[in-house]
Design a protein around this motif. Structure first.
Motif, PDB file in Angstrom:
ATOM      1  N   GLY A  24       4.831  20.161  82.182  1.00  0.00           N
ATOM      2  CA  GLY A  24       4.560  20.380  81.159  1.00  0.00           C
ATOM      3  C   GLY A  24       4.135  20.835  79.667  1.00  0.00           C
ATOM      4  O   GLY A  24       3.124  21.532  78.891  1.00  0.00           O
ATOM      5  N   ILE A  25       5.958  20.763  79.622  1.00  0.00           N
ATOM      6  CA  ILE A  25       6.215  20.995  78.787  1.00  0.00           C
ATOM      7  C   ILE A  25       5.930  20.170  77.300  1.00  0.00           C
ATOM      8  O   ILE A  25       6.580  18.937  77.678  1.00  0.00           O
ATOM      9  CB  ILE A  25       7.971  21.900  78.472  1.00  0.00           C
ATOM     10  N   ILE A  26       5.397  20.022  76.136  1.00  0.00           N
ATOM     11  CA  ILE A  26       5.372  18.981  75.268  1.00  0.00           C
ATOM     12  C   ILE A  26       6.645  19.387  74.475  1.00  0.00           C
ATOM     13  O   ILE A  26       7.093  20.380  73.877  1.00  0.00           O
ATOM     14  CB  ILE A  26       4.411  19.687  74.111  1.00  0.00           C
ATOM     15  N   ILE A  27       6.828  18.293  73.865  1.00  0.00           N
ATOM     16  CA  ILE A  27       8.316  17.774  73.394  1.00  0.00           C
ATOM     17  C   ILE A  27       7.990  17.704  72.087  1.00  0.00           C
ATOM     18  O   ILE A  27       7.196  16.329  71.571  1.00  0.00           O
ATOM     19  CB  ILE A  27       9.439  16.457  73.577  1.00  0.00           C
ATOM     20  N   PRO A  28       8.740  17.925  71.319  1.00  0.00           N
ATOM     21  CA  PRO A  28       8.573  18.315  69.318  1.00  0.00           C
ATOM     22  C   PRO A  28       9.521  16.666  69.334  1.00  0.00           C
ATOM     23  O   PRO A  28       9.642  16.083  69.837  1.00  0.00           O
ATOM     24  CB  PRO A  28       9.213  19.104  68.854  1.00  0.00           C
ATOM     25  N   ASP A  29       8.535  16.151  68.216  1.00  0.00           N
ATOM     26  CA  ASP A  29       8.953  15.191  67.567  1.00  0.00           C
ATOM     27  C   ASP A  29      10.506  15.182  67.242  1.00  0.00           C
ATOM     28  O   ASP A  29      10.943  14.260  67.010  1.00  0.00           O
ATOM     29  CB  ASP A  29       8.228  14.687  66.415  1.00  0.00           C
ATOM     30  N   THR A  30      11.140  16.594  67.076  1.00  0.00           N
ATOM     31  CA  THR A  30      12.597  15.980  66.458  1.00  0.00           C
ATOM     32  C   THR A  30      13.264  15.929  67.682  1.00  0.00           C
ATOM     33  O   THR A  30      15.068  15.933  67.598  1.00  0.00           O
ATOM     34  CB  THR A  30      12.510  17.798  65.785  1.00  0.00           C
ATOM     35  N   ALA A  31      12.492  16.545  68.495  1.00  0.00           N
ATOM     36  CA  ALA A  31      13.937  15.997  69.737  1.00  0.00           C
ATOM     37  C   ALA A  31      13.496  15.190  70.744  1.00  0.00           C
ATOM     38  O   ALA A  31      13.976  14.612  71.536  1.00  0.00           O
ATOM     39  CB  ALA A  31      13.280  17.965  70.948  1.00  0.00           C
ATOM     40  N   LYS A  32      12.146  14.229  70.376  1.00  0.00           N
ATOM     41  CA  LYS A  32      12.237  12.966  70.908  1.00  0.00           C
ATOM     42  C   LYS A  32      13.533  11.805  70.031  1.00  0.00           C
ATOM     43  O   LYS A  32      13.457  12.500  69.339  1.00  0.00           O
ATOM     44  CB  LYS A  32      11.466  11.783  70.341  1.00  0.00           C
ATOM     45  N   GLU A  33      14.003  11.543  71.770  1.00  0.00           N
ATOM     46  CA  GLU A  33      14.973  10.282  71.120  1.00  0.00           C
ATOM     47  C   GLU A  33      13.365   9.171  70.927  1.00  0.00           C
ATOM     48  O   GLU A  33      12.660   9.248  71.291  1.00  0.00           O
ATOM     49  CB  GLU A  33      15.605   9.745  72.534  1.00  0.00           C
ATOM     50  N   LYS A  34      14.150   7.565  70.437  1.00  0.00           N
ATOM     51  CA  LYS A  34      14.250   6.517  70.010  1.00  0.00           C
ATOM     52  C   LYS A  34      12.728   6.186  71.845  1.00  0.00           C
ATOM     53  O   LYS A  34      14.757   5.891  72.479  1.00  0.00           O
ATOM     54  CB  LYS A  34      13.854   5.492  69.327  1.00  0.00           C
ATOM     55  N   PRO A  35      12.424   5.418  71.848  1.00  0.00           N
ATOM     56  CA  PRO A  35      11.826   5.159  73.048  1.00  0.00           C
ATOM     57  C   PRO A  35      13.072   3.399  73.463  1.00  0.00           C
ATOM     58  O   PRO A  35      13.189   2.646  72.268  1.00  0.00           O
ATOM     59  CB  PRO A  35      10.583   4.109  72.760  1.00  0.00           C
ATOM     60  N   GLN A  36      12.984   3.696  74.175  1.00  0.00           N
ATOM     61  CA  GLN A  36      14.191   2.027  74.905  1.00  0.00           C
ATOM     62  C   GLN A  36      13.294   1.092  75.798  1.00  0.00           C
ATOM     63  O   GLN A  36      13.822  -0.151  75.968  1.00  0.00           O
ATOM     64  CB  GLN A  36      15.189   2.520  75.406  1.00  0.00           C
ATOM     65  N   GLU A  37      12.346   1.200  75.397  1.00  0.00           N
ATOM     66  CA  GLU A  37      11.322   0.567  76.603  1.00  0.00           C
ATOM     67  C   GLU A  37      10.002  -0.315  75.686  1.00  0.00           C
ATOM     68  O   GLU A  37       9.888   0.078  74.188  1.00  0.00           O
ATOM     69  CB  GLU A  37      10.856   0.738  76.796  1.00  0.00           C
ATOM     70  N   GLY A  38      10.619  -1.914  75.252  1.00  0.00           N
ATOM     71  CA  GLY A  38       8.741  -2.415  74.568  1.00  0.00           C
ATOM     72  C   GLY A  38       8.419  -3.564  75.239  1.00  0.00           C
ATOM     73  O   GLY A  38       9.131  -3.954  76.166  1.00  0.00           O
ATOM     74  N   GLU A  39       7.549  -4.050  74.451  1.00  0.00           N
ATOM     75  CA  GLU A  39       6.988  -5.585  74.744  1.00  0.00           C
ATOM     76  C   GLU A  39       7.265  -6.701  73.703  1.00  0.00           C
ATOM     77  O   GLU A  39       7.113  -6.807  72.545  1.00  0.00           O
ATOM     78  CB  GLU A  39       4.976  -5.123  74.976  1.00  0.00           C
ATOM     79  N   VAL A  40       7.388  -7.559  73.751  1.00  0.00           N
ATOM     80  CA  VAL A  40       7.399  -8.887  73.487  1.00  0.00           C
ATOM     81  C   VAL A  40       6.409  -9.416  72.673  1.00  0.00           C
ATOM     82  O   VAL A  40       5.542  -9.351  73.775  1.00  0.00           O
ATOM     83  CB  VAL A  40       8.494  -9.920  74.530  1.00  0.00           C
TER      84      VAL A  40
END
Length: 104
Positions: A24-40
């Motif tokens: 339940g801990i909210i991750i701040p934007d500065t600590a997030k990594e870019k997602p490596q999953e996507g949709e074509v």
């Protein structure tokens, strides 16, 4: 504006991950990594081999893919952040459990 990738390139929309941990801990934007999953969302016709024959892509529009952390070129199209990458940058296609059983 529309965009049509050429050769073996694809246009990808990143799929955002949850902003909370399992605890339940909210991750701040500065600590997030870019997602490596996507949709074509768009795909080129494919690359040509040494004999000039067109080799179609293994991925298609609508596929959920996994790609490398530094893959692709970031662009902004119609106000949306997207990636253009070669098919060779794709690590794999994510399929539902039912689809995996059918393929086996």
């Amino acid at each position: 504006m529309t965009f049509r990738p050429l050769h073996d390139r694809i246009l990808v929309r990143r799929i955002e991950v949850d902003e909370k941990t399992a605890g339940g801990i909210i991750i701040p934007d500065t600590a997030k990594e870019k997602p490596q999953e996507g949709e074509v969302i768009a795909a080129g016709p494919g690359a040509r081999d040494d004999s000039g024959q067109l080799q179609p892509l293994d991925v298609k529009v609508g596929d959920r893919i996994l790609f490398g952390k530094w893959s692709g070129t970031e662009i902004k199209l119609n106000g949306e952040d997207l990636l253009i990458m070669k098919e060779s940058d794709v690590l794999g296609v994510i399929e539902a459990a039912g689809e995996l059983k059918k393929a086996a």
